[in-house]
Design an enzyme around this catalytic site. Structure first.
Site, short mmCIF file in Angstrom:
data_model
loop_
_atom_site.label_atom_id
_atom_site.label_comp_id
_atom_site.label_asym_id
_atom_site.label_seq_id
_atom_site.Cartn_x
_atom_site.Cartn_y
_atom_site.Cartn_z
N PRO A 100 0.81 -1.23 0.00
CA PRO A 100 0.00 0.00 0.00
C PRO A 100 0.84 1.28 0.00
O PRO A 100 2.00 1.27 0.43
CB PRO A 100 -0.80 -0.10 1.31
CG PRO A 100 0.01 -1.00 2.19
CD PRO A 100 0.75 -1.94 1.29
N SER A 107 6.56 3.73 -0.71
CA SER A 107 5.90 3.61 -2.00
C SER A 107 6.21 4.76 -2.97
O SER A 107 6.36 4.52 -4.17
CB SER A 107 4.40 3.43 -1.77
OG SER A 107 3.65 4.26 -2.54
N SER A 108 6.37 5.98 -2.46
CA SER A 108 6.63 7.08 -3.40
C SER A 108 8.01 6.93 -4.03
O SER A 108 8.17 7.09 -5.24
CB SER A 108 6.48 8.45 -2.72
OG SER A 108 7.45 8.62 -1.71
N ALA A 109 9.01 6.56 -3.23
CA ALA A 109 10.36 6.38 -3.79
C ALA A 109 10.40 5.17 -4.72
O ALA A 109 11.04 5.20 -5.77
CB ALA A 109 11.38 6.20 -2.67
N ALA A 110 9.68 4.10 -4.34
CA ALA A 110 9.67 2.90 -5.17
C ALA A 110 8.99 3.19 -6.51
O ALA A 110 9.47 2.76 -7.57
CB ALA A 110 8.97 1.75 -4.44
N ASP A 151 14.94 6.51 1.62
CA ASP A 151 13.93 5.74 0.88
C ASP A 151 14.40 5.43 -0.54
O ASP A 151 14.24 4.31 -1.03
CB ASP A 151 12.61 6.51 0.80
CG ASP A 151 11.78 6.37 2.06
OD1 ASP A 151 12.35 5.93 3.08
OD2 ASP A 151 10.59 6.70 2.02
O1 PMV Z 1 7.56 7.56 5.62
P1 PMV Z 1 8.68 7.05 4.79
O2 PMV Z 1 8.72 5.62 4.61
O3 PMV Z 1 8.79 7.78 3.52
O4 PMV Z 1 10.05 7.35 5.62
C1 PMV Z 1 10.52 8.63 5.80
C2 PMV Z 1 11.75 8.62 6.63
C3 PMV Z 1 12.02 9.97 7.30
O5 PMV Z 1 13.23 9.81 8.04
C4 PMV Z 1 10.90 10.34 8.26
C5 PMV Z 1 12.17 11.08 6.29
C6 PMV Z 1 13.43 11.02 5.45
O6 PMV Z 1 13.52 11.81 4.50
O7 PMV Z 1 14.34 10.22 5.74
#
Ligand code: PMV
Length: 318
Positions: A100, A107-110, A151
């Site tokens: 999800p 998910s956004s980076a993937a 990410d």
């Molecule tokens: O919420 P996610 O999975 O995109 O993780 C972000 C991780 C943070 O440390 C909160 C932000 C970042 O840019 O590293």
């Protein structure tokens, strides 16, 4: 070579230690979940009268009409077509995800990473992992503001990574344990929680700095535990990290309830993972049976979906 259908993929990730503190230059440990995949397809076309389209997360239409939450994918398309020397290319782009969105699983980076690879594949344009990382970060800046890069790195990694101030090292540990991932079902906004921590840093600099520094040292100590195969202290540090993250205001009642349920069911430790404010929690268990007990407790406590991950095997079971 003539353009052809391009394919790209990336994977989900969990942050074991170091979310939020990583933004302030402290280290983080993230694990790619190699069997929860994000796949993208890019089909270039020649017709100048047709517009580039996007099919993603149940939405389909001309890219220019895509809802705001697709902005980072649009940026990924723009930077990848530019990199390929085809800034005006017409392409049909689609993504398919096995996990999800907006739950701290990357998910956004993937999605950005998969789309970028699919476009480069379609035009047979080679790129180094570092170039793909920088292109993915361009898209992540739209999704997150000022992303640490964790990410973008972890969703393309083959092994657990130690990440600090833009530098990634692969970690070679065999964690003989199970990680239970539980989705709270609540959408968390990383951009918002990162902004809240920033405000706290400005209003209460001393306590906030101390909490971030402690999260950093927990992460470093956990690297030693992981290398030595000491599972119980890793669990204890996860629970400690959750407390510190809650103190920074990035947890909430449903996440705290899931962490408590996991601990009550015998988990060695539990914490939120990722940006917080919603999203997932992770819990550590030493055997598959214990992990299943923890999983059942998490479902009873309201988790919407769960996955079991055995880091040593790279296995994820829904
Ligand atoms: O919420 P996610 O999975 O995109 O993780 C972000 C991780 C943070 O440390 C909160 C932000 C970042 O840019 O590293």
């Amino acid at each position: 070579m003539t353009p052809h259908t391009g394919l790209g993929h990336a994977v989900a990730k969990i942050i074991l230690f170091g979310e939020h503190s990583v933004v302030y230059g402290y280290p983080a440990i993230a694990l790619p979940l190699r069997s929860l995949r994000m796949t993208a397809r890019a089909e270039p076309f020649d017709d100048p009268n047709r517009r580039t389209t996007l099919t993603s997360l149940g939405w389909s239409g001309p890219m220019t009409e895509a809802p705001a939450h697709f902005a980072s994918i649009l940026r990924a398309v723009a930077v990848a077509t530019e990199f390929a020397g085809r800034p005006d290319a017409g392409i049909d782009i689609s993504t398919h995800s096995e996990f999800p969105a907006q739950r701290g699983l990357g998910s956004s980076a993937a999605a950005a990473g998969a789309v970028i690879r699919a476009i480069l594949d379609a035009y047979d344009v080679p790129a180094t992992p570092q170039e793909i990382f920088h292109l993915t970060q361009e898209a992540e800046r739209i999704a997150h503001g000022r992303p640490s890069g964790l990410d973008a790195m972890a969703t393309s990694a083959n092994a657990p990574v130690h990440f600090q101030a833009g530098t990634t090292t692969e970690l070679d540990f065999a964690l003989e344990a199970w990680i239970v991932i539980a989705d709270s079902g609540i959408q968390g906004s990383t951009r918002e929680t990162v902004g809240n921590v920033r405000s706290l840093y400005e209003t209460s600099p001393e306590t906030t700095r101390a909490a971030l520094a402690r999260l950093g040292s927990i992460t470093e100590e956990a690297v030693d535990d992981l290398r030595a195969g000491n599972i119980a202290p890793v669990g204890a540090k996860m629970t400690q990290a959750h407390g510190l993250l809650a103190g920074l205001g990035v947890s909430n009642a449903p996440l705290d309830a899931l962490v408590a349920a996991a601990l009550e069911a015998g988990a060695l430790g539990a914490k939120l993972t990722g940006g917080g404010g919603g999203g997932c929690v992770i819990a550590l268990a030493s055997t598959r049976e214990e992990a299943q007990r923890v999983e059942a407790a998490l479902i009873a406590a309201g988790a919407r979906a769960t996955w079991l991950h055995a880091p040593s095997a790279g296995e994820v079971a829904a």
